[in-house]
Enzyme design. Structure first.
Site, PDB file in Angstrom:
ATOM      1  N   SER A 147       0.845  -1.196   0.000  1.00 45.77           N
ATOM      2  CA  SER A 147       0.000   0.000   0.000  1.00 45.77           C
ATOM      3  C   SER A 147       0.885   1.254   0.000  1.00 45.77           C
ATOM      4  CB  SER A 147      -0.949  -0.043   1.196  1.00 45.77           C
ATOM      5  OG  SER A 147      -1.980   0.901   1.065  1.00 45.77           O
ATOM      6  N   ARG A 217     -11.788   6.103   9.737  1.00 43.37           N
ATOM      7  CA  ARG A 217     -11.237   4.754   9.771  1.00 43.37           C
ATOM      8  C   ARG A 217     -12.267   3.720   9.298  1.00 43.37           C
ATOM      9  NH1 ARG A 217      -6.623   1.918   9.301  1.00 43.37           N
ATOM     10  NH2 ARG A 217      -6.448   0.186  10.766  1.00 43.37           N
ATOM     11  N   ASP A 317      -8.715  -6.654  -4.754  1.00 45.52           N
ATOM     12  CA  ASP A 317      -8.448  -5.303  -4.246  1.00 45.52           C
ATOM     13  C   ASP A 317      -9.346  -4.283  -4.947  1.00 45.52           C
ATOM     14  OD1 ASP A 317      -7.344  -2.950  -3.255  1.00 45.52           O
ATOM     15  OD2 ASP A 317      -5.272  -3.582  -3.595  1.00 45.52           O
ATOM     16  N   HIS A 350      -7.802  -5.540  -0.340  1.00 51.47           N
ATOM     17  CA  HIS A 350      -6.531  -4.826  -0.225  1.00 51.47           C
ATOM     18  C   HIS A 350      -5.691  -5.326   0.954  1.00 51.47           C
ATOM     19  CE1 HIS A 350      -3.783  -1.480  -0.810  1.00 51.47           C
ATOM     20  NE2 HIS A 350      -3.914  -1.131   0.456  1.00 51.47           N
ATOM     21  N   ASP A 351      -6.339  -5.692   2.043  1.00 48.73           N
ATOM     22  CA  ASP A 351      -5.624  -6.125   3.248  1.00 48.73           C
ATOM     23  C   ASP A 351      -5.076  -7.540   3.158  1.00 48.73           C
ATOM     24  OD1 ASP A 351      -5.457  -3.941   4.868  1.00 48.73           O
ATOM     25  OD2 ASP A 351      -7.080  -4.516   6.232  1.00 48.73           O
TER      26      ASP A 351
END
Length: 383
Positions: A147, A217, A317, A350-351
């Site tokens: 990232s 967040r 992602d 993405h994680d």
């Protein structure tokens, strides 16, 4: 002590940032794992993501705090401290010890807040280069990051081409695209609309804009995952998976789906460890990221790269979709750069690079072995 500090850019020798603004003194907090070999050829620089820090993994049984890449660093793991000397520095603009908005401005004796200068990914890398020079390091084997960490890895290869044998950027583009910029803008606006933000001057009250940062967040967490992973994790359950939402629950307006409870938790968790102004500055640095900035074109910027490049995309992602990595690879290979693409097939979005360790480990290990066994070269082949 596992954390180390280095301070430089004392007045009048301030660091000139990419914006032309000057900053100093600058303190960099960093951690190291393992030891240098005799010829200093075993150095790996690990770059952290937006809300990460220098603590990749626990240093020993006496180190109680778990690291963010714990399953990747340790004896027998890809980042093996018995083989490599591993460095990770907290980024410029962050809130984990390296100079950022919460640091004291020597000109006023108060925290910088929003008077902190605009920073870029390139500025972060230049600060880290100063740290490595201080450590007597003239060359590194690899730079690895996911990232925002991947953006730094790419910037290293363009800015200091002779300094590196290889880079491994994960789930990162060569520049930020409008959708990701839009997500970041909404997050920053959410923080700034919190009355407690007070134009960034909230430090003296001891109470940061928790509501705004928490909601920011929450949005970020949604972009880090995928529809499939969310469906598997939460479905339409309530009460932490104890029962499925049903018509009988309509009488209770306070009842929460498990996904809502999860997002509340993630927001509260970040507020306890991260600074709202740093979130603003670092997310903006990501928006500003464009390898071609200062060059005639992306091709001109990429043509500076002489190291080996392995770029990883993630199949699910939605934040930095794999076509962005493939676009970068195509440009690199068209320039004759020794660049290859590998895809992490995962439902976790993405994680995934923070979850799919068993899939990631052999890929990283093979890349590091290829750097130890091979020489840098240009391919001069075109797609």
């Amino acid at each position: 002590m596992y954390r180390h500090e280095y301070t430089f850019a004392y007045p009048p020798d301030l660091l000139v940032l990419e914006s032309g603004q000057k900053l100093g003194p600058i303190t960099v907090v960093y951690e190291t794992y393992g030891a240098l070999n005799a010829d200093k050829s075993n150095i790996i620089l690990v770059e952290h993501a937006l809300t990460g820090d220098s603590h990749i993994a626990r240093h020993s049984e006496h180190d109680s705090r778990k690291g963010w890449w714990e399953q990747m660093l340790g004896p027998g793991l890809p980042l093996d401290p018995e083989k490599y000397f591993i460095i990770c520095a907290n980024v410029l603009g962050g809130c984990q010890g390296t100079t950022g908005p919460s640091s004291i401005n020597p000109a006023t004796g108060r925290p910088y807040g929003m008077r902190f200068p605009v920073i870029t990914i390139r500025d972060m890398v230049r600060v880290q280069k100063k740290l490595l020079e201080h450590m007597g390091i003239e060359h590194v084997m690899a730079v690895i990051g996911g990232s925002m960490g991947g953006m730094q890895a790419l910037e290293w290869a363009v800015l200091y081409p002779d300094f590196i044998d290889g880079i491994f950027p994960i789930a990162t583009p060569g520049k930020l695209y409008p959708q990701a910029i839009g997500f970041n803008y909404i997050m920053r606006r959410t923080i700034m609309l919190d009355p407690k933000w007070n134009n960034g001057d909230y430090y003296e009250t001891g109470e940061q804009p928790a509501l705004g940062l928490g909601i920011a967040r929450m949005l970020g967490m949604m972009t880090y995952q995928s529809d499939e992973s969310m469906k598997r994790k939460f479905s339409r359950m309530i009460g932490r998976g104890r029962e499925r939402f049903d018509i009988k629950h309509l009488k209770d307006p306070t009842i929460k789906f498990d996904v809502e409870t999860y997002l509340d938790y993630q927001g509260e968790k970040l507020v306890r460890r991260f600074d709202a102004n740093s979130y603003i500055y670092l997310s903006r640095a990501m928006d500003l990221f464009d390898l071609s900035m200062g060059y005639e074109s992306m091709e001109e910027a990429l043509s500076r790269i002489i190291c080996k490049v392995k770029i990883m995309g993630i199949s699910s992602d939605i934040l930095f979709p794999k076509h962005q990595q493939l676009e970068l690879i195509k440009k690199m290979r068209g320039l004759g750069i020794d660049a290859t693409y590998v895809e992490l097939t995962s439902i976790y979005g993405h994680d995934s690079f923070l979850i799919e360790y068993e899939k990631l480990k052999p890929i990283v290990q093979r890349f590091l072995m290829s750097l130890k066994n091979g020489k840098r070269k240009k391919l001069f082949s075109f797609l």
